[in-house]
Enzyme design. Structure first.
Site, mmCIF file in Angstrom:
data_model
loop_
_atom_site.group_PDB
_atom_site.id
_atom_site.type_symbol
_atom_site.label_atom_id
_atom_site.label_comp_id
_atom_site.label_asym_id
_atom_site.label_seq_id
_atom_site.Cartn_x
_atom_site.Cartn_y
_atom_site.Cartn_z
ATOM 1 C CD GLU A 173 24.210 59.458 129.365
ATOM 2 O OE1 GLU A 173 23.284 58.765 128.894
ATOM 3 O OE2 GLU A 173 24.340 60.669 129.140
ATOM 4 N N GLY A 215 20.934 66.757 127.264
ATOM 5 C CA GLY A 215 19.988 67.330 126.330
ATOM 6 C C GLY A 215 18.796 66.411 126.086
ATOM 7 C CB ALA A 216 18.391 63.258 124.588
ATOM 8 C CB SER A 217 18.709 60.858 128.941
ATOM 9 O OG SER A 217 20.118 60.847 128.915
ATOM 10 C CB THR A 218 17.866 63.791 133.520
ATOM 11 O OG1 THR A 218 17.807 65.038 132.835
ATOM 12 C CG2 THR A 218 18.276 64.062 134.958
ATOM 13 C CD GLN A 219 21.980 60.147 132.182
ATOM 14 O OE1 GLN A 219 21.031 60.016 131.405
ATOM 15 N NE2 GLN A 219 22.840 61.133 132.065
#
Ligand SMILES: *[C@@H]1O[C@H](CO)[C@@H](O)[C@H](O)[C@H]1NC(C)=O
Ligand SMILES: *[C@@H]1O[C@H](CO)[C@@H](O)[C@H](O)[C@H]1NC(C)=O
Ligand SMILES: *[C@@H]1O[C@H](CO)[C@@H](O)[C@H](O)[C@H]1NC(C)=O
Length: 360
Positions: A173, A215-219
């Site tokens: 991702e 919404g659920a993770s940050t990269q």
């Protein structure tokens, strides 16, 4: 696909000579007539591709096209259509698998209309699911498999060339986000001329870093100054348009905006003895009922879980920026770091490098 196309053309050639006589010729003449009357060049041979981006809070469908003959050895891909699937992310369908068909139908039907029927069978379809499904898989591998199976069954019923539906990794991702940003900003093509060899070492100055808040993770993904990284699992290497890139990436699961809020609520209600939670991060007068079983369902709140003497509680906004910031900072553990430098929660982070582009 090329083979199929070529053999079709060959059989068409034979047909002209042997059986159909002039029907192929007629269609060529009609095409030329259309081309002339519209005063446009004949359409190029175009290929299409369909990508479904199954995020934690919603799914988007994108249709791309590109000329089948690569121009100067570089495929120029264009997005020609975007469709937002109505409803939440696919992970919310774990308990209603039979609805997944209807959920995807509207956008898939639109896709049928956008892509010429003659191209349907050769048009690849791919679905990639992100952190919402990674979390569901942590809750229950079986449920996550069932959702993916239902998606596969649905997408296989369309006339396109279905390529797969998978839960992509956080690394993938991060990498895809970085490649997309740099593709759109032209980073890969700026020195494709005669002096590209000279500036090979300057790559990091010419690419953008990507910070992608989901919404659920940050990269976070960027080219660090140093190729050798202390933490191999944060290191990616790929070759694009003839050049090698060494990239740092990390996906912080549970630090997308929705899951970070669940974390904060679970942390704060932990120390509350009351059914109401005074919350500085919501504006004064804001009230919302939170279901405790929903709060504890996500793996992201596990470390704050405790037995509460109620099934629901109410958030009451107090609107205080400083207190809110203080409360949010408590979600980031900056104490323990096994590397020379960390982001937070003991995750390696090399010195930030290059320009940053933020995409939401
Ligand atoms: C491809 O190369 C030709 C000649 O070098 C140039 O005129 C043309 O603009 C190039 N096309 C693209 C899309 O870069
Ligand atoms: C690059 O990494 C190596 C090994 O970790 C380290 O010794 C060196 O100082 C680093 N260089 C820079 C410029 O950070
Ligand atoms: C909380 O939500 C669950 C479903 O997630 C539901 O079964 C339960 O009845 C709800 N509890 C209350 C108190 O509304």
């Amino acid at each position: 696909m090329e083979d199929i196309k070529d053999s079709n053309e060959n059989s068409c050639t034979r047909n002209i000579l042997v059986i159909l006589g002039f029907s192929c010729v007629i269609s060529v003449i009609v095409l030329i007539a259309v081309g002339i009357s519209q005063n446009k060049p004949l359409p190029q041979n175009v290929k299409y591709g369909i990508v479904l981006d199954a995020g934690s809070s919603h799914t988007s469908l994108y249709i791309y096209s590109w000329p089948s003959e690569k121009e100067n050895d570089t495929g120029i891909v264009q997005q020609i259509e975007e469709c937002q699937v109505a409803g939440p992310g696919i992970s919310k369908y774990a308990q209603k698998l039979q609805e997944i068909g209807d959920y995807l139908a509207e956008c898939m039907e639109k896709t049928r209309d956008v892509i010429p029927v003659s191209k349907h069978h050769e048009t690849p379809v791919y679905l990639g699911a992100t952190a919402g499904m990674r979390l569901l898989r942590m809750e229950s591998e079986q449920l996550a498999d069932r959702v993916i199976d239902a998606v596969i069954r649905t997408l296989s019923t369309y006339p396109f060339n279905f390529q797969g539906a998978t839960i992509i990794t956080g690394q993938e991702e991060g990498a895809y986000g970085w490649i997309t940003i740099n593709y759109l900003l032209g980073s890969f093509f700026q020195n494709s001329g005669w002096f590209s060899g000279i500036s090979e070492k300057m790559n990091h100055e010419k690419t953008f870093g990507a910070l992608d808040l989901g919404g659920a993770s940050t990269q976070i993904t960027f080219v660090p100054e140093n190729h050798t990284m202390e933490s191999p699992e944060n290191s990616l290497q790929f070759r694009l348009y003839g050049k090698d890139y060494y990239v740092y990436t990390h996906s912080f699961l549970c630090y997308g905006k929705d899951q970070a809020l669940w974390q904060k609520l679970a942390k704060d209600i932990q120390v509350s003895s009351d059914r109401s939670l005074r919350d500085p991060c919501f504006h004064t007068g804001y009230k919302k009922v939170v279901n405790v079983s929903d709060l504890y369902k996500t793996p992201c709140t596990k470390k704050f879980k405790r037995t509460l003497p109620f099934d629901e509680f109410q958030i009451q906004g107090t609107g205080n920026y400083e207190q809110c910031q203080q409360s949010i900072l408590e979600l980031f553990n900056t104490g323990d770091c096994p590397y020379s430098q960390c982001a937070f929660n003991g995750i390696y982070l090399p010195p930030i490098q290059g320009n940053f582009e933020v995409s939401l």
